[in-house]
Write an enzyme that holds these catalytic residues in place. Structure first.
Site, PDB file in Angstrom:
ATOM      1  N   TRP A 114       0.920  -1.126  -0.116  1.00  0.00           N
ATOM      2  CA  TRP A 114       0.015  -0.033  -0.304  1.00  0.00           C
ATOM      3  C   TRP A 114       0.884   1.459  -0.060  1.00  0.00           C
ATOM      4  CZ3 TRP A 114      -4.231  -1.484  -2.064  1.00  0.00           C
ATOM      5  CH2 TRP A 114      -4.809  -3.187  -1.331  1.00  0.00           C
ATOM      6  N   ASP A 165      -1.150   6.769   6.468  1.00  0.00           N
ATOM      7  CA  ASP A 165      -1.986   5.717   6.416  1.00  0.00           C
ATOM      8  C   ASP A 165      -2.668   4.609   7.784  1.00  0.00           C
ATOM      9  OD1 ASP A 165      -4.065   3.823   5.388  1.00  0.00           O
ATOM     10  OD2 ASP A 165      -2.650   3.070   3.285  1.00  0.00           O
ATOM     11  N   LYS A 187     -12.081  -1.823   7.996  1.00  0.00           N
ATOM     12  CA  LYS A 187     -11.585  -3.065   9.017  1.00  0.00           C
ATOM     13  C   LYS A 187     -11.756  -2.847  10.451  1.00  0.00           C
ATOM     14  CE  LYS A 187      -7.851  -2.852   5.563  1.00  0.00           C
ATOM     15  NZ  LYS A 187      -8.106  -3.988   4.862  1.00  0.00           N
TER      16      LYS A 187
END
Ligand code: PMP
Length: 367
Positions: free
Chosen positions: A102, A172, A196
């Site tokens: 990511w 992030d 999540k």
């Protein structure tokens, strides 16, 4: 009906009271005289939901009063581009810590709009580590911000704390937001896909410092024709996430997740519990050469535990047998292979206990 143990990396397990609240809200929502998905986002009923979502997130994370909170669409992946676009002009530099898939994607998107530079990477060792506290990061003096991924969902690594650098941070926090205390005030931008720890897919929580909003306005003014409206932080904040139609269902579910978190004791409760659960799992994985934990000690994630088996041919058998035993989604990410257990806040303790038991049974049978 008893629910199975769901170790999915995201979208992931939700608290049962949240699922019940969704079930109740769908046919008829409160006093709205219509279902949750069937009312205007500008109705007072929905306004109360989004206001509560923001207030709960502020309270749970200790977000400074002068920061903005918005709930956007496009996933965390849109924030890879949007954060760079709003914070940096074309000649400005953003430095990046590359700790996984990511992060790499964030760098690729950032490089489209600014001078993006990688100042630390563990790509050469397949992202088995993250910078340790005190480790030098070689951030440029000229950089306007440093981007980092706090928890690497695929690799199973996690920074112990936000990087200690002089420049503002872009974080992030998609896969560990709400799992431990964070110092929001050190960040210009925090973004997190909700699917999540915060609930459903399709909502991304974005937290913006006053400086980030100013940078966004400057980027808008500097760009011929201005920033695209949907990618403009200052505009999204000024419109209270309602420049256009937000994901009303997703924001409702997120608000219910946050309420559930507050009921349980907030971030401090989850932090202590997450650490205990991850420790229990790593202790088993470290306890026998049968298992091969992936991430180096000091870099290991409390949210996504990744490991292999000394004989990799046993891994597909593990996935099959664990699934048959009611332990779902333990297969590693397709790019990484191996095994992965995601231990998000909503996963019941019983699931971790069942996994620890299953590891013992599997080793006894195949070891
Ligand atoms: N960052 C991290 C840390 C992630 O785990 C993910 C998704 N697993 C993303 C970004 C991308 O999120 P999305 O699919 O919401 O774009």
């Amino acid at each position: 009906m008893a629910r199975l143990h769901n170790f999915s990396a995201g979208p992931a397990v939700l608290p049962v009271p949240v699922i019940d609240a969704l079930r109740e809200a769908l046919p008829e929502f409160g006093q709205a005289r219509a279902g949750l998905m069937e009312i205007s986002h500008r109705s007072k009923d929905f306004q109360a939901v989004i206001d509560a979502a923001e207030a709960r997130l502020r309270s749970l994370l200790g977000i400074p009063k002068d920061y903005a909170v918005v709930f956007l669409q496009g996933g965390a992946s849109m924030q890879f581009y949007m954060s760079a676009l709003n914070i940096a002009g074309p000649t400005d530099g953003i430095d990046y810590i590359e700790t996984g898939t990511w992060s790499s994607k964030a760098i690729k998107e950032g490089a489209r709009v600014c001078d993006a530079r990688v100042v630390w990477s563990s790509k050469a060792t397949r992202f088995d580590r993250v910078p340790q506290p005190g480790e030098a990061l070689a951030v440029r003096d000229s950089a306007v911000a440093l981007h980092y991924t706090s928890n690497n969902t695929v690799a199973g690594t996690q920074l112990q704390a936000a990087p200690d650098v002089a420049v503002p941070l872009i974080g992030d926090l998609s896969s560990d937001i709400g799992s431990r205390a964070i110092d929001v005030g050190r960040h210009a931008v925090i973004y997190a896909g909700a699917q999540k720890n915060l609930g459903p897919s399709g909502v991304t929580a974005v937290i913006l410092s006053p400086w980030a909003i100013e940078r966004s306005k400057a980027a808008d003014a500097a760009r011929p024709g201005g920033l695209p409206s949907m990618l403009n932080y200052a505009l999204m904040a000024a419109k209270g996430s309602m420049f256009n139609t937000p994901n009303t269902l997703g924001i409702f579910a997120l608000e219910r997740v946050l309420a559930w978190m507050q009921d349980r004791g907030g971030v401090a409760f989850f932090e202590q519990r997450n650490k205990a659960r991850a420790d229990a799992l790593y202790a088993v994985l470290d306890g026998s050469p049968f298992w091969t934990p992936r991430a180096l000690p000091g870099s290991r994630s409390m949210m996504n535990v990744t490991w292999g088996i000394h004989d990799p041919a046993l891994e597909p058998i593990f996935v099959r047998e664990s699934d048959a035993a009611g332990l779902l989604a333990l297969k590693g990410h397709r790019s990484m292979g191996g095994l992965r257990a995601s231990l998000y806040n909503a996963l019941p303790d019983a699931a971790v206990e069942a996994l620890v038991d299953f590891l013992g049974v599997f080793e006894a049978r195949h070891g």
